[in-house]
Design an enzyme around this catalytic site. Structure first.
Site, PDB file in Angstrom:
ATOM      1  N   ASP A  42       0.706  -1.179  -0.103  1.00 36.28           N
ATOM      2  CA  ASP A  42      -0.186  -0.049   0.159  1.00 36.28           C
ATOM      3  C   ASP A  42       0.985   1.064   0.154  1.00 36.28           C
ATOM      4  O   ASP A  42       0.666   2.327  -0.791  1.00 36.28           O
ATOM      5  CB  ASP A  42      -0.930   0.137   0.961  1.00 36.28           C
ATOM      6  N   ALA A  43       1.982   1.320   0.787  1.00 35.69           N
ATOM      7  CA  ALA A  43       2.746   2.462   0.720  1.00 35.69           C
ATOM      8  C   ALA A  43       3.398   2.870  -0.239  1.00 35.69           C
ATOM      9  O   ALA A  43       3.279   3.884  -0.661  1.00 35.69           O
ATOM     10  CB  ALA A  43       3.856   2.181   2.231  1.00 35.69           C
ATOM     11  N   ASP A  46       0.836   4.047  -2.976  1.00 40.87           N
ATOM     12  CA  ASP A  46       0.562   5.525  -2.501  1.00 40.87           C
ATOM     13  C   ASP A  46       1.845   6.431  -3.165  1.00 40.87           C
ATOM     14  O   ASP A  46       1.615   7.682  -3.323  1.00 40.87           O
ATOM     15  CB  ASP A  46       0.265   5.654  -1.027  1.00 40.87           C
ATOM     16  N   LEU A  92     -30.647  18.231 -13.594  1.00 44.52           N
ATOM     17  CA  LEU A  92     -31.458  19.407 -13.373  1.00 44.52           C
ATOM     18  C   LEU A  92     -32.659  19.420 -12.534  1.00 44.52           C
ATOM     19  O   LEU A  92     -33.019  18.301 -12.215  1.00 44.52           O
ATOM     20  CB  LEU A  92     -32.219  19.522 -15.145  1.00 44.52           C
ATOM     21  N   GLU A 125     -35.107  23.441 -25.207  1.00 44.96           N
ATOM     22  CA  GLU A 125     -34.444  22.139 -25.649  1.00 44.96           C
ATOM     23  C   GLU A 125     -35.231  21.108 -25.307  1.00 44.96           C
ATOM     24  O   GLU A 125     -35.558  20.915 -24.132  1.00 44.96           O
ATOM     25  CB  GLU A 125     -33.005  22.040 -25.435  1.00 44.96           C
ATOM     26  N   LYS A 127     -35.998  17.673 -23.904  1.00 49.05           N
ATOM     27  CA  LYS A 127     -35.280  16.776 -23.015  1.00 49.05           C
ATOM     28  C   LYS A 127     -35.257  15.490 -23.374  1.00 49.05           C
ATOM     29  O   LYS A 127     -36.279  14.698 -23.211  1.00 49.05           O
ATOM     30  CB  LYS A 127     -35.981  17.091 -21.628  1.00 49.05           C
ATOM     31  N   ASP A 129     -34.819  11.714 -23.467  1.00 47.87           N
ATOM     32  CA  ASP A 129     -34.760  10.916 -22.194  1.00 47.87           C
ATOM     33  C   ASP A 129     -33.772   9.492 -22.512  1.00 47.87           C
ATOM     34  O   ASP A 129     -34.056   8.586 -23.094  1.00 47.87           O
ATOM     35  CB  ASP A 129     -36.276  10.044 -22.184  1.00 47.87           C
ATOM     36  N   TYR A 235     -25.650  18.567 -26.318  1.00 52.94           N
ATOM     37  CA  TYR A 235     -26.507  19.885 -25.661  1.00 52.94           C
ATOM     38  C   TYR A 235     -25.384  20.480 -24.556  1.00 52.94           C
ATOM     39  O   TYR A 235     -25.982  21.731 -24.090  1.00 52.94           O
ATOM     40  CB  TYR A 235     -27.509  19.597 -25.265  1.00 52.94           C
ATOM     41  N   LYS A 323     -40.924  19.016 -17.041  1.00 54.99           N
ATOM     42  CA  LYS A 323     -41.298  17.649 -17.461  1.00 54.99           C
ATOM     43  C   LYS A 323     -42.829  17.516 -18.175  1.00 54.99           C
ATOM     44  O   LYS A 323     -43.687  18.274 -17.516  1.00 54.99           O
ATOM     45  CB  LYS A 323     -41.216  16.697 -16.283  1.00 54.99           C
ATOM     46  N   CYS A 428     -45.758  -2.124  15.390  1.00 54.01           N
ATOM     47  CA  CYS A 428     -44.747  -2.466  14.495  1.00 54.01           C
ATOM     48  C   CYS A 428     -44.983  -3.814  13.944  1.00 54.01           C
ATOM     49  O   CYS A 428     -44.987  -4.901  14.739  1.00 54.01           O
ATOM     50  CB  CYS A 428     -43.275  -2.318  14.887  1.00 54.01           C
ATOM     51  N   CYS A 431     -41.428  -5.926  14.777  1.00 51.61           N
ATOM     52  CA  CYS A 431     -40.766  -6.268  16.095  1.00 51.61           C
ATOM     53  C   CYS A 431     -42.080  -6.288  17.238  1.00 51.61           C
ATOM     54  O   CYS A 431     -41.757  -6.664  18.409  1.00 51.61           O
ATOM     55  CB  CYS A 431     -39.789  -5.528  16.647  1.00 51.61           C
ATOM     56  N   CYS A 446     -42.355   3.226  14.842  1.00 53.09           N
ATOM     57  CA  CYS A 446     -41.953   2.044  15.671  1.00 53.09           C
ATOM     58  C   CYS A 446     -40.877   2.511  16.859  1.00 53.09           C
ATOM     59  O   CYS A 446     -39.946   3.107  16.467  1.00 53.09           O
ATOM     60  CB  CYS A 446     -41.353   0.846  14.881  1.00 53.09           C
ATOM     61  N   CYS A 452     -35.437  -3.356  16.847  1.00 58.49           N
ATOM     62  CA  CYS A 452     -36.302  -3.574  15.639  1.00 58.49           C
ATOM     63  C   CYS A 452     -35.549  -4.028  14.509  1.00 58.49           C
ATOM     64  O   CYS A 452     -34.636  -3.483  14.106  1.00 58.49           O
ATOM     65  CB  CYS A 452     -37.249  -2.491  15.595  1.00 58.49           C
TER      66      CYS A 452
HETATM   67  C1  9MJ Z   1     -31.496  16.508 -22.364  1.00 55.82           C
HETATM   68  N1  9MJ Z   1     -31.615  15.409 -21.679  1.00 55.82           N
HETATM   69  O1  9MJ Z   1     -31.987  16.516 -23.387  1.00 55.82           O
HETATM   70  C2  9MJ Z   1     -29.527  18.951 -20.496  1.00 55.82           C
HETATM   71  N2  9MJ Z   1     -30.649  17.750 -21.841  1.00 55.82           N
HETATM   72  O2  9MJ Z   1     -28.189  20.668 -19.484  1.00 55.82           O
HETATM   73  C3  9MJ Z   1     -30.884  18.872 -22.418  1.00 55.82           C
HETATM   74  N3  9MJ Z   1     -30.129  17.933 -20.551  1.00 55.82           N
HETATM   75  C4  9MJ Z   1     -28.652  19.448 -19.449  1.00 55.82           C
HETATM   76  N4  9MJ Z   1     -29.759  19.622 -21.567  1.00 55.82           N
HETATM   77  C5  9MJ Z   1     -27.389  20.606 -18.181  1.00 55.82           C
HETATM   78  N5  9MJ Z   1     -30.988  19.321 -23.630  1.00 55.82           N
HETATM   79  C6  9MJ Z   1     -27.514  19.659 -17.613  1.00 55.82           C
HETATM   80  C7  9MJ Z   1     -28.418  18.784 -18.159  1.00 55.82           C
END
Ligand code: 9MJ
Length: 703
Positions: A42-43, A46, A92, A125, A127, A129, A235, A323, A428, A431, A446, A452
């Protein structure tokens, strides 16, 4: 051969030695973690790592893309190496309503001291998924790709990212250092096709395109990734050797010119009304895009303003995710189960007839607490017009993003005639101790405490969870199994497992699901987990009201375990400086402070804590050190009226420069910035002899 002093190395020698060290330390890691056969002490390990860092500090431009400094541990045998993001990958804040968008805009304006009608552009923009990826280019060449992970540390998926045709391997006319960030996703058609192939091979289908994308990128064999039709949208960015543009949209256009796919539905909006209009537009186009999106992201367009706004602990102030509404489904409530959490809280869970919502099979949903089931909120006001929820009811279930499904309502016209109101247990279920409700609390707890079993197990599950000790191979399932077998009763027991098994691994090996290799791997992971950063330890203790962000704030404030521990003991005296300092930390209120003090006062927890800490090497946490900042590490208090910026901006700027901003003056305070109308804090600073600056002097100091 004698080693040359780092100061005496020539460039060429330094370069050669960094290459050699990357190789040796890489092999040492693999030997330790994968083969469990270390060849360096380890030493010595490191020492080599420190020498590597010293050479990098002297020749920063020679630092390698595969530098051992950036690698934390090695791939736990069949896994990915970890990569520390030089600039954290932010997530976000999510919101759902129009009002929250107006509130976001108002917050931004307030922070920047902009009038409500001053022009302020935001990008909107779609988002995507998918899963976020950070791709690093040096000299125009792709050198590393990493997943987001927890935002600070992700997984090295370079070989896999190279298999995605959308991602350029080389760039022309790019900044010398460029980290491009964006989303890896799988188009809907490709997802359907992949699931057909999975079915034909007798394999489990993926629940949705995002899971399919994640599963395809996180493949140990890059050839599998190659066969999966993944795509990418850029993005955002991380480290840059030169700016891409002055605006968010300009930067995205620059990334497009460099050859990255960018979204064609990105738009520029002036203020919340236009943002919401664009949101509605995207919502109507959603089904026709050919890939999944789960909302719209708004970002302040001007990058200079983004810089001023900066970040909260894990999210930027200059962006927000709007969202799409949650998806709904109707199903039968078959049963109500009571789960006992780590703090003893009895949580009712709806057991549902399984139903698919947004591509995910849902079979349970949270029912929050007994009032919620009865149709009341915490103040006794009716919810759902007072309709209670009964076993046998048909209920409307919803899911928003990745959160636990919830019950929206109950359909009274479908209620079976023999359904009876639900009786919430007063004992509970695990318990048998009394379960009581403190006045003003919505939760029944509880009272079994340490006796428990449910609380013990849940505490340990929390202890090993991802944001806490995160021990590979020791998840919730294994904790339950080890607990049942009597192998672990409290966190300290985890660290004596290997010794108690006499290194023999025999007992574990003979258990179902465990072999020699997996047992060795588990013990190696536990050994590695002894070196724990202070913030993770604080979070792992599972102290009520102390979450991940608060743990980080506490760790940064106190720096070391010794300091933190002593301060928590001293903070019992509410008139003393330790309590004052604790209360002055950003985000720490009376409830959290009291909970911390109680925790460190309780005799049994103290003893368990002592047993645990004896096994650990707790790493100090520093407030992020900002090179060249005159206030890095200093504790600053603002008081009185500030004339050049809002209080929020002053605080954010000081923190971005590595200062700790406190709300109260104590012996730990380094600087008090006092504007007109400063009162008791200024007086106290004078009494304690703390340095006092005017706002103008402060601005001159920080440049
Ligand atoms: C998505 N998921 O399309 C960000 N994102 O910016 C877009 N996510 C993002 N921007 C900063 N269009 C953190 C996440």
């Amino acid at each position: 051969m004698a080693e040359i002093e780092v100061d005496a190395l020539t460039r060429a020698q330094a370069k050669a030695e960094l290459a050699h060290l990357a190789d040796v330390l890489g092999k040492a890691n693999a030997a330790y973690y994968q083969k469990d056969a270390p060849f360096l002490s380890d030493a010595e390990y490191d020492r080599l790592k420190r020498r590597n860092m010293a050479i990098e500090a002297r020749f920063p431009d020679l630092k390698r893309a595969d530098s051992p400094t950036d690698r934390i541990g090695a791939p736990p045998s069949a896994g990915f190496a970890k990569v520390r993001h030089k600039i954290p990958m932010m997530s976000l804040a999510d919101v759902f309503t129009d009002e929250e968008i107006y509130a976001f805009d108002a917050r931004v304006r307030k922070f920047l001291n902009f009038a409500p009608d001053a022009p302020l552009d935001y990008t909107a923009e779609p988002k995507i998924d998918g899963l976020s990826l950070s791709i690093r280019y040096e000299g125009g060449k792709l050198v590393q790709a990493a997943t987001r992970g927890d935002g600070s540390v992700g997984e090295d998926v370079t070989a896999n990212a190279r298999m995605i045709p959308d991602i350029p391997q080389t760039l022309v006319d790019a900044p010398d250092i460029l980290e491009v960030r964006g989303e890896v996703y799988m188009p809907d058609a490709a997802f359907a096709e992949l699931n057909k192939t999975q079915a034909a091979k007798g394999l489990k289908p993926f629940a949705n395109p995002r899971n399919a994308a994640a599963g395809s990128l996180r493949q140990l064999d890059p050839q599998v990734t190659r066969e999966r039709p993944l795509k990418f949208f850029a993005y955002a960015w991380g480290e840059l050797s030169e700016p891409l543009a002055d605006t968010q949209l300009g930067a995205i256009h620059h990334l497009a010119r460099l050859g990255f796919p960018t979204n064609t539905h990105n738009a520029l909006c002036n203020g919340p009304a236009e943002m919401l209009q664009h949101y509605r537009q995207i919502e109507t186009e959603r089904a026709l895009l050919g890939y999944d999106i789960d909302g719209v992201v708004y970002k302040v367009n001007d990058l200079a303003l983004q810089k001023r706004l900066g970040f909260r602990a894990t999210t930027p102030r200059w962006a927000i995710a709007h969202k799409f509404p949650a998806e709904l489904a109707t199903t039968l409530l078959e049963d109500i189960e009571i789960q006992v959490g780590r703090t003893g809280a009895l949580s009712p869970v709806a057991k549902l007839k399984p139903i698919t919502i947004g591509g995910v099979v849902v079979s349970s949903a949270t029912l929050h607490n007994e009032d919620y089931i009865a149709g009341r909120d915490s103040h006794g006001n009716p919810i759902r017009d007072g309709r209670d929820i009964r076993i046998g009811d048909w209920v409307i279930v919803y899911r928003a993003g990745d959160v636990i499904p919830k019950i929206k309502d109950v359909l009274l016209d479908r209620r079976p005639p023999d359904a009876v109101p639900y009786q919430f247990p007063h004992k509970c279920p695990v318990c048998g101790s009394d379960a009581v409700r403190e006045p003003g609390e919505s939760v029944r707890r509880c009272t079994g405490g340490i006796i428990c079993p449910a609380q013990q197990v849940e505490k340990m599950k929390h202890f090993v969870s991802r944001a806490a000790f995160d021990i590979e191979g020791l998840g919730a399932k294994q904790v339950e199994m080890f607990y049942k077998d009597g192998w672990i009763r409290e966190p300290a027991d985890i660290f004596t497992l290997e010794d108690r098994f006499g290194h023999g691994v025999q007992q574990l090996k003979n258990r179902e699901g465990w072999g020699e290799k997996s047992a060795q791997k588990l013990f190696a992971a536990i050994r590695a987990a002894r070196h724990v950063p202070l913030n993770r330890l604080i979070f792992a203790l599972g102290i009520r009201h102390v979450g991940e962000t608060a743990s980080l704030m506490l760790a940064r404030f106190y720096g070391s375990w010794q300091n933190f521990h002593t301060a928590m003991e001293q903070a019992r005296d509410h008139d003393g400086p330790a309590w004052q300092a604790l209360m002055g930390i950003d985000g720490v209120g009376e409830v959290m402070a009291a909970s911390l003090v109680d925790y460190f006062h309780e005799e049994k927890t103290r003893a368990a804590l002592e047993r645990l800490v004896a096994h650990l090497d707790i790493q100090n946490v520093e407030a992020p050190h900002v090179a060249g900042s005159p206030v890095s590490g200093k504790t600053v208090v603002f008081t009185g009226t500030l004339e050049h910026m809002t209080r929020a901006e002053a605080k954010a700027r000081a923190e971005a420069l590595g200062a700790k901003v406190s709300g109260s003056v104590s012996g730990h305070t380094d600087i008090v910035v006092a504007g007109p109308k400063a009162g008791s804090k200024l007086k106290k600073a004078r009494e304690l002899g703390v340095k006092v600056l005017s706002e103008k002097e402060w601005l001159a100091l920080i440049g």
